[in-house]
Every structure is written in C-alpha cells, then in structure tokens.
Enzyme design. Structure first.
Site, PDB file in Angstrom:
ATOM      1  N   HIS A   7      -2.591   3.922  50.526  1.00 24.72           N
ATOM      2  CA  HIS A   7      -3.971   3.733  50.045  1.00 24.72           C
ATOM      3  C   HIS A   7      -4.099   2.452  49.229  1.00 24.72           C
ATOM      4  O   HIS A   7      -3.117   1.901  48.741  1.00 24.72           O
ATOM      5  CB  HIS A   7      -4.468   4.929  49.228  1.00 24.72           C
ATOM      6  CG  HIS A   7      -3.704   5.255  47.990  1.00 24.72           C
ATOM      7  ND1 HIS A   7      -2.629   6.138  47.968  1.00 24.72           N
ATOM      8  CD2 HIS A   7      -3.854   4.823  46.719  1.00 24.72           C
ATOM      9  CE1 HIS A   7      -2.176   6.231  46.734  1.00 24.72           C
ATOM     10  NE2 HIS A   7      -2.886   5.457  45.952  1.00 24.72           N
ATOM     11  N   HIS A  79      -4.588  -1.047  42.636  1.00 25.36           N
ATOM     12  CA  HIS A  79      -3.208  -1.032  43.134  1.00 25.36           C
ATOM     13  C   HIS A  79      -3.156  -0.772  44.635  1.00 25.36           C
ATOM     14  O   HIS A  79      -4.130  -0.296  45.221  1.00 25.36           O
ATOM     15  CB  HIS A  79      -2.334  -0.011  42.387  1.00 25.36           C
ATOM     16  CG  HIS A  79      -2.701   1.432  42.546  1.00 25.36           C
ATOM     17  ND1 HIS A  79      -3.568   2.080  41.677  1.00 25.36           N
ATOM     18  CD2 HIS A  79      -2.336   2.359  43.463  1.00 25.36           C
ATOM     19  CE1 HIS A  79      -3.680   3.345  42.054  1.00 25.36           C
ATOM     20  NE2 HIS A  79      -2.950   3.547  43.134  1.00 25.36           N
ATOM     21  N   GLU A 130       2.225   0.967  43.847  1.00 25.09           N
ATOM     22  CA  GLU A 130       2.640   2.375  43.765  1.00 25.09           C
ATOM     23  C   GLU A 130       3.474   2.674  45.003  1.00 25.09           C
ATOM     24  O   GLU A 130       3.141   2.203  46.111  1.00 25.09           O
ATOM     25  CB  GLU A 130       1.396   3.273  43.731  1.00 25.09           C
ATOM     26  CG  GLU A 130       1.699   4.770  43.721  1.00 25.09           C
ATOM     27  CD  GLU A 130       0.446   5.618  43.772  1.00 25.09           C
ATOM     28  OE1 GLU A 130      -0.656   5.081  43.948  1.00 25.09           O
ATOM     29  OE2 GLU A 130       0.559   6.837  43.616  1.00 25.09           O
TER      30      GLU A 130
HETATM   31  C1  LIG Z   1      -0.358   8.888  40.600  1.00 25.89           C
HETATM   32  C2  LIG Z   1      -1.734   9.453  40.792  1.00 25.89           C
HETATM   33  C3  LIG Z   1      -2.622   8.560  41.641  1.00 25.89           C
HETATM   34  C4  LIG Z   1      -2.087   8.523  43.070  1.00 25.89           C
HETATM   35  O1  LIG Z   1      -2.449   7.620  43.840  1.00 25.89           O
HETATM   36  O2  LIG Z   1      -1.355   9.473  43.410  1.00 25.89           O
HETATM   37  C5  LIG Z   1      -2.702   7.162  41.064  1.00 25.89           C
HETATM   38  O3  LIG Z   1      -2.577   6.147  41.704  1.00 25.89           O
HETATM   39  S1  LIG Z   1      -2.964   7.113  39.378  1.00 25.89           S
HETATM   40  C6  LIG Z   1      -3.219   5.373  39.000  1.00 25.89           C
HETATM   41  C7  LIG Z   1      -3.309   5.180  37.510  1.00 25.89           C
HETATM   42  N1  LIG Z   1      -1.974   5.107  36.938  1.00 25.89           N
HETATM   43  C8  LIG Z   1      -1.351   3.921  36.795  1.00 25.89           C
HETATM   44  O4  LIG Z   1      -1.877   2.874  37.099  1.00 25.89           O
HETATM   45  C9  LIG Z   1       0.045   3.978  36.218  1.00 25.89           C
HETATM   46  C10 LIG Z   1       0.698   2.599  36.215  1.00 25.89           C
HETATM   47  N2  LIG Z   1      -0.093   1.657  35.445  1.00 25.89           N
HETATM   48  C11 LIG Z   1       0.270   1.298  34.164  1.00 25.89           C
HETATM   49  O5  LIG Z   1       1.235   1.760  33.597  1.00 25.89           O
HETATM   50  C12 LIG Z   1      -0.634   0.273  33.483  1.00 25.89           C
HETATM   51  O6  LIG Z   1      -1.870   0.229  34.140  1.00 25.89           O
HETATM   52  C13 LIG Z   1      -0.014  -1.166  33.506  1.00 25.89           C
HETATM   53  C14 LIG Z   1       1.269  -1.180  32.681  1.00 25.89           C
HETATM   54  C15 LIG Z   1       0.258  -1.622  34.926  1.00 25.89           C
HETATM   55  C16 LIG Z   1      -1.021  -2.135  32.900  1.00 25.89           C
HETATM   56  O7  LIG Z   1      -1.342  -1.715  31.615  1.00 25.89           O
HETATM   57  P1  LIG Z   1      -2.593  -2.420  30.823  1.00 25.89           P
HETATM   58  O8  LIG Z   1      -3.783  -2.467  31.731  1.00 25.89           O
HETATM   59  O9  LIG Z   1      -2.698  -1.720  29.528  1.00 25.89           O
HETATM   60  O10 LIG Z   1      -2.315  -3.928  30.610  1.00 25.89           O
HETATM   61  P2  LIG Z   1      -1.062  -4.729  30.088  1.00 25.89           P
HETATM   62  O11 LIG Z   1      -1.548  -5.617  29.017  1.00 25.89           O
HETATM   63  O12 LIG Z   1       0.140  -3.899  29.828  1.00 25.89           O
HETATM   64  O13 LIG Z   1      -0.823  -5.586  31.426  1.00 25.89           O
HETATM   65  C17 LIG Z   1       0.211  -6.521  31.502  1.00 25.89           C
HETATM   66  C18 LIG Z   1      -0.258  -7.590  32.472  1.00 25.89           C
HETATM   67  O14 LIG Z   1      -0.501  -6.988  33.763  1.00 25.89           O
HETATM   68  C19 LIG Z   1      -1.855  -7.228  34.149  1.00 25.89           C
HETATM   69  N3  LIG Z   1      -2.318  -6.033  34.838  1.00 25.89           N
HETATM   70  C20 LIG Z   1      -2.610  -4.828  34.298  1.00 25.89           C
HETATM   71  N4  LIG Z   1      -3.024  -3.953  35.260  1.00 25.89           N
HETATM   72  C21 LIG Z   1      -3.018  -4.655  36.408  1.00 25.89           C
HETATM   73  C22 LIG Z   1      -3.349  -4.342  37.760  1.00 25.89           C
HETATM   74  N5  LIG Z   1      -3.796  -3.103  38.090  1.00 25.89           N
HETATM   75  N6  LIG Z   1      -3.219  -5.285  38.708  1.00 25.89           N
HETATM   76  C23 LIG Z   1      -2.787  -6.535  38.370  1.00 25.89           C
HETATM   77  N7  LIG Z   1      -2.438  -6.932  37.102  1.00 25.89           N
HETATM   78  C24 LIG Z   1      -2.559  -5.977  36.153  1.00 25.89           C
HETATM   79  C25 LIG Z   1      -2.612  -7.494  32.865  1.00 25.89           C
HETATM   80  O15 LIG Z   1      -3.753  -8.261  33.142  1.00 25.89           O
HETATM   81  C26 LIG Z   1      -1.580  -8.243  32.074  1.00 25.89           C
HETATM   82  O16 LIG Z   1      -1.523  -9.557  32.567  1.00 25.89           O
HETATM   83  P3  LIG Z   1      -1.514 -10.803  31.527  1.00 25.89           P
HETATM   84  O17 LIG Z   1      -1.508 -12.021  32.421  1.00 25.89           O
HETATM   85  O18 LIG Z   1      -0.247 -10.606  30.716  1.00 25.89           O
HETATM   86  O19 LIG Z   1      -2.765 -10.655  30.717  1.00 25.89           O
HETATM   87 CO   LIG Z   2      -2.674   5.616  43.770  1.00 24.92          CO
END
Ligand SMILES: CC[C@H](C(=O)O)C(=O)SCCNC(=O)CCNC(=O)[C@H](O)C(C)(C)COP(=O)(O)OP(=O)(O)OC[C@H]1O[C@@H](n2cnc3c(N)ncnc32)[C@H](O)[C@@H]1OP(=O)(O)O
Ligand SMILES: [Co+2]
Length: 134
Positions: A7, A79, A130
C-alpha cells in the site's frame, strides 16, 4: 528481498472527509475505518486493482503522524509499504547494512494483522518505508 507494493499511505487531518473525497470524486471503494490505538492512527483502505491506498488520521495524543501533519496540514504522502517473506531476516539484513529500523526493532502487528516494521525515511531517499510480512 522486497516483493509487491502492499500500500501507499496518505496522512490526512480528517479521515471521514478524505474517504468521502476518494469515494465521491474518484469513485473509489473505501473500506470501513479501523482504529489502531497501538499505532496512534485510524485508517481506512482504498482497494485498487493493483494495490491499496491507506488513508490515516492521527489517533490519540502521541500519534506518530501528528508532527508530519503539522508540517503538511492538508495531508500528504506518508509511507510506502512493501511485502517481504521473512520480516526478521529482512530486518537483520537491513541493520547489517546500516539502515535504521524504527522502534525497538521487534515487528508489531499491522492493520492487516501481519507483522510490520518501519525504516527511517532518511535512510531511504526521504521516504518512510513499511515492511509487511506476507
Ligand atoms: C502499522 C499500522 C499501519 C499499517 O499500514 O499496518 C500503518 O502504516 S501505521 C503508520 C503510522 N506509524 C508510523 O509511521 C510509525 C513510523 N513512523 C515514525 O516513527 C515517525 O513518523 C518518524 C520517526 C518516521 C518521523 O517522526 P516525526 O514526524 O516526529 O519527525 P522527525 O523529526 O523524527 O523526522 C526526522 C526527519 O524525517 C522526516 N520525516 C518524518 N516523517 C517522514 C515521512 N513520513 N516521510 C519522509 N520524511 C519524513 C522529517 O521531516 C525529518 O526530516 P528533517 O530533514 O530532519 O527535518
Ligand atoms: Co501502512
């Protein structure tokens, strides 16, 4: 190692409005919303002939998509989910290659009831990945 695209996920501020948009404007088939408190989101899947779109809104105070939405208030691509046959073997291979696996590294149960893991976006061309074991 990675197989089919399972997805593409879109983070949205309002899941009901997003589902209605896909249903009414795009004629899509949108499934029932499901709360995933362990993941801090409520999701609904848009079933497509060759994949799915996961529409997700934050659920609870500590949603992992809250910060993303504060940066993208109208929503945005969040994602990609790829399928793998053996998620622990994939994880160990990726860790050995220096990639960061998010969380404690143990697979969690995802929306489809199967084990999932997430890889840091900064390690994969700015894209949150993911992995889902199928
Ligand atoms: C599992 C159930 C369901 C399924 O399909 O089955 C799901 O998919 S649930 C989906 C929701 N859960 C998650 O996304 C879990 C993993 N995600 C995380 O742990 C956080 O979202 C994380 C760590 C990826 C980002 O955290 P946050 O938004 O708080 O920002 P940070 O400051 O830590 O980010 C660092 C850096 O990464 C960039 N960033 C953040 N999110 C994304 C993204 N989705 N795509 C691309 N880049 C991303 C953020 O802008 C920061 O970049 P920087 O240049 O340092 O500013
Ligand atoms: Co998902």
């Amino acid at each position: 190692m990675i197989g089919r695209l399972n997805h593409v996920a879109i983070a949205v501020p309002d899941l009901a409005a997003a589902a209605a948009r896909y249903r009414d404007a795009l004629g899509a088939s949108v499934g029932e919303a499901q709360a995933l408190p362990a993941h801090g989101v409520r999701v609904a899947f848009v079933d497509l002939p060759n994949s799915r779109v996961e529409l997700m809104e934050p659920l609870g105070e500590d949603s992992p998509i809250a910060a993303f939405l504060s940066r993208n208030p109208a929503g945005g691509l969040h994602h990609l989910c790829y399928e793998v046959e053996d998620i622990r073997a994939a994880r160990d291979h990726l860790l050995a290659a220096g990639a960061r696996v998010l969380g404690d590294g143990e697979p969690k149960t995802g929306a489809h009831g199967r084990p999932v893991l997430f890889l840091h976006p900064k390690d994969f061309l700015g894209t949150l990945i993911e992995l889902e074991e199928v």
